[in-house]
Scaffold this motif. Structure first.
Motif, mmCIF file in Angstrom:
data_model
loop_
_atom_site.group_PDB
_atom_site.id
_atom_site.type_symbol
_atom_site.label_atom_id
_atom_site.label_comp_id
_atom_site.label_asym_id
_atom_site.label_seq_id
_atom_site.Cartn_x
_atom_site.Cartn_y
_atom_site.Cartn_z
ATOM 1 N N LYS A 7 -4.569 -4.796 -5.634
ATOM 2 C CA LYS A 7 -4.151 -3.402 -5.597
ATOM 3 C C LYS A 7 -4.022 -2.915 -4.153
ATOM 4 C CE LYS A 7 -5.595 1.195 -6.925
ATOM 5 N NZ LYS A 7 -6.720 2.032 -7.323
ATOM 6 N N CYS A 8 -2.908 -2.269 -3.859
ATOM 7 C CA CYS A 8 -2.707 -1.693 -2.531
ATOM 8 C C CYS A 8 -3.576 -0.447 -2.378
ATOM 9 C CB CYS A 8 -1.230 -1.336 -2.334
ATOM 10 S SG CYS A 8 -0.888 -0.640 -0.705
ATOM 11 N N PRO A 11 -2.632 4.431 -0.664
ATOM 12 C CA PRO A 11 -2.764 5.835 -1.074
ATOM 13 C C PRO A 11 -4.120 6.447 -0.694
ATOM 14 C CG PRO A 11 -1.770 4.582 -2.840
ATOM 15 C CD PRO A 11 -2.226 3.587 -1.800
ATOM 16 N N SER A 36 6.254 3.770 -0.057
ATOM 17 C CA SER A 36 6.032 4.212 -1.437
ATOM 18 C C SER A 36 5.947 3.017 -2.387
ATOM 19 C CB SER A 36 7.151 5.156 -1.872
ATOM 20 O OG SER A 36 6.999 5.509 -3.223
ATOM 21 N N ASP A 37 6.847 2.059 -2.215
ATOM 22 C CA ASP A 37 6.823 0.861 -3.063
ATOM 23 C C ASP A 37 5.507 0.101 -2.910
ATOM 24 O OD1 ASP A 37 9.346 1.408 -4.054
ATOM 25 O OD2 ASP A 37 10.359 -0.102 -2.815
ATOM 26 N N TYR A 38 5.022 -0.040 -1.680
ATOM 27 C CA TYR A 38 3.746 -0.719 -1.460
ATOM 28 C C TYR A 38 2.607 0.078 -2.100
ATOM 29 C CZ TYR A 38 6.479 -2.949 2.265
ATOM 30 O OH TYR A 38 7.454 -3.600 2.980
ATOM 31 N N SER A 39 2.626 1.387 -1.893
ATOM 32 C CA SER A 39 1.563 2.253 -2.402
ATOM 33 C C SER A 39 1.463 2.224 -3.918
ATOM 34 C CB SER A 39 1.790 3.692 -1.943
ATOM 35 O OG SER A 39 1.666 3.791 -0.540
ATOM 36 N N HIS A 40 2.605 2.070 -4.579
ATOM 37 C CA HIS A 40 2.635 2.065 -6.043
ATOM 38 C C HIS A 40 2.682 0.647 -6.622
ATOM 39 C CE1 HIS A 40 3.874 6.206 -5.099
ATOM 40 N NE2 HIS A 40 3.121 6.467 -6.159
ATOM 41 N N ASN A 41 2.394 -0.334 -5.777
ATOM 42 C CA ASN A 41 2.337 -1.743 -6.201
ATOM 43 C C ASN A 41 3.637 -2.247 -6.817
ATOM 44 O OD1 ASN A 41 -0.473 -2.512 -5.503
ATOM 45 N ND2 ASN A 41 -0.902 -0.762 -6.823
ATOM 46 N N ARG A 42 4.760 -1.683 -6.382
ATOM 47 C CA ARG A 42 6.061 -2.184 -6.823
ATOM 48 C C ARG A 42 6.497 -3.381 -5.978
ATOM 49 N NH1 ARG A 42 7.095 3.672 -7.700
ATOM 50 N NH2 ARG A 42 7.720 3.817 -5.521
#
Length: 75
Positions: A7-8, A11, A36-42
């Motif tokens: 998990k990133c 955030p 944002s992509d990293y923060s939301h694990n995308r």
């Protein structure tokens, strides 16, 4: 034993430091969309991206993610 990012934690790090994704983007040159992509694990960060973010935040690179042990062998 190998490890893989789980998990990133960006955030919570940004919230703790009262920084926005926009401000981190300005500090690192990494797009807000990518952050944002990293923060939301995308997406997972490349090693160079993780190092850039860790340096900007003045934290160890390991602190960007929780880590899971993997039973697969590396190398």
């Amino acid at each position: 034993m190998a490890y893989r990012p789980d998990k990133c934690l960006l955030p919570s790090i940004l919230k703790e430091r009262r920084l926005s994704a926009r401000e981190l983007s300005f500090l690192t040159g990494i797009s807000e969309t990518a952050i944002s992509d990293y923060s939301h694990n995308r997406r997972q960060m490349t090693l160079s991206t993780a190092k850039t973010i860790a340096e900007a935040l003045e934290i160890p690179i390991d602190d960007l993610y929780t880590w899971k042990q993997s039973s697969s062998k590396m190398g």
